[in-house]
Scaffold this active site. Structure first.
Site, mmCIF file in Angstrom:
data_model
loop_
_atom_site.group_PDB
_atom_site.id
_atom_site.type_symbol
_atom_site.label_atom_id
_atom_site.label_comp_id
_atom_site.label_asym_id
_atom_site.label_seq_id
_atom_site.Cartn_x
_atom_site.Cartn_y
_atom_site.Cartn_z
ATOM 1 N N GLU A 100 0.835 -1.210 0.000
ATOM 2 C CA GLU A 100 0.000 0.000 0.000
ATOM 3 C C GLU A 100 0.865 1.255 0.000
ATOM 4 O O GLU A 100 0.638 2.170 0.789
ATOM 5 C CB GLU A 100 -0.944 0.005 1.214
ATOM 6 C CG GLU A 100 -2.012 -1.080 1.156
ATOM 7 C CD GLU A 100 -3.067 -0.926 2.260
ATOM 8 O OE1 GLU A 100 -2.725 -0.411 3.332
ATOM 9 O OE2 GLU A 100 -4.218 -1.317 2.022
ATOM 10 N N GLU A 124 -6.975 -7.425 -0.343
ATOM 11 C CA GLU A 124 -7.317 -7.456 1.084
ATOM 12 C C GLU A 124 -8.810 -7.238 1.196
ATOM 13 O O GLU A 124 -9.287 -6.109 1.236
ATOM 14 C CB GLU A 124 -6.598 -6.340 1.870
ATOM 15 C CG GLU A 124 -5.121 -6.552 2.050
ATOM 16 C CD GLU A 124 -4.473 -5.537 3.005
ATOM 17 O OE1 GLU A 124 -5.200 -4.681 3.582
ATOM 18 O OE2 GLU A 124 -3.248 -5.596 3.168
#
Ligand SMILES: *[C@@H]1O[C@H](CO)[C@@H](O)[C@H](O)[C@H]1NC(C)=O
Ligand SMILES: *[C@@H]1O[C@H](CO)[C@@H](O)[C@H](O)[C@H]1NC(C)=O
Ligand SMILES: *[C@@H]1O[C@H](CO)[C@@H](O)[C@H](O)[C@H]1NC(C)=O
Length: 656
Positions: free
Chosen positions: A184, A269
């Site tokens: 991320e 995710e």
């Protein structure tokens, strides 16, 4: 030589692009036409997240089998740098750190593996999985950037680790199909595009011609995805469940497609639950909503990783922290020991209602492997009273008698400067002048919590969580002012830089700086310190111990039956850590919550007739005025969902 390489390169390119079966072992994992191909056939993964470093290795196979039985065909895990390289060039790949074994077990259990080797992983781990010693080498190191010193260590570590993994890549006969670059990165405020390119180069250089597929993942918004992607890696997104699943799923994958038109849909995710903080309500996600959104994801032929399938536990001092708000008024939010995450397979490895709901959804898209799990919920050990009979003494005496490392210095030193990776550090100042009856004590730059003592007796608590950095104190000439500082977990998300631990500023008395400090390690990170404590005779509990100051208490017991998993309840205890047979179970803090009990894996207990040893390091208040009250319990009920209380810096009373 050059020509030979060119021919080989051309050969490899043509083999891959035509999905040829002639690759080594006849195995290939590729991407084409917005689809993954495994051995030349279209393939879609449904994977489950489970961090090997949060589960005792004895239980890895059990959890992996439960994941496969659910219909998933892959497991996803991060790799935690700080676990494997706790000090520079000292490596640990044994026991719970044996990541190669974990990957091999996954393959034996018929699962492919998606790896997220960092180097930064977030994951609600201490410093997002980066080793603390980076900040010792250079406290102003720019983490997650092309900073040359940072990249020097990243390069060394990643090269070593990726070289170990190379034989386990899918094309080499192993189960690893995908590798994530960073984590991320689009959400990182100190963004440095050069860094991602350098990292990608390390992967390419180390894995060479065996290169598997790479990916990046970011939140489902254009700004994140754009900043997080890197050329040569599949761009993916992550997002949770929604009340309006069909449109949220489409919106998210539209974002992904805008930045990578060739990528298969991937949610890297998919949140089955959410993380917790001390003193905040336990997070949950309703099963039907999680199942409905999973259905919406799978119905558009997307790939998905359930984050988490099985959360596990942040044992010891491994938990991370978050923060809320903006400078200068930032609220520090450490994560508790439990990482249950409201996941389908709970912290103790038991199957929940959510497991069966999600299994139903998955099996309407993927074949049923027809694996039966004989014990979906394991029996738990119940022992109503395990008495701690010995008071081992004040922590200040214990670190002195052990002879832990100490440094006299004008100013307080940080954990990093003291080579103290985490846990606790002790600061002592001998008062050498006359003072008014009551003084004002001020600790600037406290990371994170201080038990303030005078001559070993607790007189107050200061707390970064509670924004409490000063207190009144009665001190006189020749008194020993002791500040025991707890690192409650380094921040693991968003701004990471300069998150040093200890006393980072000045300590003042009546606005005058105090100099001359005796800085001393509290070396719970050393096995021999814990063994030393276990071996001490101590004194009988109830003989005038100071129960309100930081002390270590010990109990020994023989189980009445074979070991089982259990949950430790600490009635009347306040805040501290607990060790079972030398294993640090983690932090407890029941008056604050939401976590009340600690998960104790049965494999950490010794079967009869062997003796088990329990140590409790209580910081603030132990129920040990008499031996009868000085106990913990093993219960079959895990309480991680209690009504949280604020952290008013140690002055709370537990109600209810
Ligand atoms: C690409 O995939 C689509 C459907 O996903 C299919 O209709 C099309 O034939 C594929 N194209 C090629 C060249 O394989
Ligand atoms: C910062 O926030 C905390 C918690 O909301 C509050 O108690 C405190 O007064 C604030 N401090 C400043 C300087 O705004
Ligand atoms: C699982 O059992 C079902 C029903 O008996 C069968 O159709 C299916 O082929 C089996 N799946 C596997 C992977 O053996």
């Amino acid at each position: 030589m050059k020509v030979m390489q060119l021919i080989l390169a051309l050969l490899c390119t043509s083999l891959v692009s035509s999905q040829s079966p002639f690759l080594r072992w006849g195995r290939s994992f590729t991407v084409d036409n917005r689809t993954f191909f495994k051995d030349g056939k279209p393939f879609r993964f449904v994977s489950g997240g489970m961090h090997y470093f949060r589960v005792p290795h004895e239980y890895w196979r059990d959890r992996l089998r439960k994941l496969r039985a659910m219909g998933a065909n892959a497991v996803e895990t991060y790799i935690e740098w700080s676990l494997h390289e706790p000090e520079p060039e000292q490596f640990d790949f044994a026991g719970d750190a044996d990541v190669l074994k974990f990957i091999q077990l996954a393959q034996e259990e018929d699962l492919l593996v998606i790896l997220r080797p960092g180097p930064y992983i977030c994951a609600e781990r201490n410093m997002g999985g980066l080793p603390y010693w980076l900040l010792r080498l250079n406290p102003s190191m720019r983490l997650r950037s092309s900073d040359r010193q940072y990249m020097y260590w990243v390069n060394k570590w990643m090269t070593r680790m990726l070289t170990m993994l190379r034989p386990l890549l899918y094309s080499n006969g192993g189960p690893i199909i995908l590798l994530q670059i960073e984590n991320e990165y689009g959400s990182y405020p100190d963004h440095d595009p050069l860094y991602m390119k350098q990292l990608k180069h390390i992967f390419d250089r180390t894995l060479g011609a065996d290169s598997p597929l790479f990916f990046t993942t970011d939140g489902n918004w254009d700004a994140y995805v754009e900043k997080g992607q890197v050329a040569g890696a599949v761009t993916t997104v992550d997002f949770g469940s929604s009340d309006d699943p069909v449109s949220e799923v489409q919106r998210s994958f539209d974002v992904q497609r805008r930045h990578d038109s060739a990528a298969p849909y991937v949610n890297s995710e998919y949140y089955t639950g959410w993380l917790d903080h001390w003193a905040e309500p336990h997070s949950t996600q309703e099963s039907p909503r999680v199942a409905n959104t999973l259905n919406a994801i799978l119905s558009v032929n997307a790939n998905v990783n359930l984050y988490m399938f099985h959360g596990g536990t942040s044992f010891g001092f491994s938990n991370g922290a978050n923060y809320a708000g903006n400078e200068p008024n930032v609220t520090y939010q450490p994560d508790p020991t439990s990482y249950d995450y409201d996941a389908p397979c709970n912290e103790a490895g038991d199957l929940t209602g959510k497991y069966f709901s999600l299994k139903n959804v998955i099996l309407s898209y993927l074949p049923n492997p027809n694996i039966t799990i004989p014990v979906p919920v394991s029996p738990k050990l119940v022992l109503p009273k395990i008495t701690l009979t010995r008071d081992l003494g004040s922590i200040f005496d214990l670190i002195n008698s052990y002879g832990s490392q100490r440094v006299f210095w004008t100013y307080p030193l940080t954990f990093e400067e003291m080579h103290q990776p985490n846990g606790f550090l002790s600061y002592t100042h001998l008062v050498s002048r006359d003072l008014p009856k009551i003084s004002r004590l001020q600790v600037n730059g406290l990371h994170d919590r201080a038990i303030v003592c005078v001559n070993d007796v607790k007189v107050g608590v200061l707390s970064r969580m509670a924004h409490r950095y000063q207190m009144d104190i009665a001190l006189k000439r020749s008194d020993m002012l002791q500040i025991l500082v707890e690192d409650q977990g380094r921040i693991g998300f968003n701004r990471l830089n300069n998150e040093l631990k200890g006393i980072l500023g000045t300590v003042r008395l009546n606005d005058e700086e105090i100099k001359e400090w005796h800085n001393q390690q509290v070396p719970f990170h050393r096995r021999d310190f814990v063994e030393y404590l276990e071996s001490l005779p101590g004194t009988a509990v109830g003989s005038n111990s100071d129960t309100e100051s930081p002390r270590v208490w010990r109990g020994r017991f023989i189980l009445p039956q074979e070991p089982l998993d259990t949950f430790v309840r600490l009635p009347g205890w306040t805040k501290g850590n607990i060790w079972i047979n030398g294993f640090n179970l983690g932090r407890y803090w029941p008056p604050v919550g939401p976590q009340i009990t600690l998960y104790l894996p049965g494999v950490r207990l010794r079967p009869p007739p062997q003796v088990n040893t329990l140590l409790v390091f209580e910081l603030e208040s132990a129920p040990c005025d008499q031996m009868d009250n000085c106990f913990v319990q093993f219960t079959d009920r895990h309480e991680i969902n209690a009504q949280p209380h604020a952290d008013p810096a140690g002055t709370y009373r537990f109600v209810g």
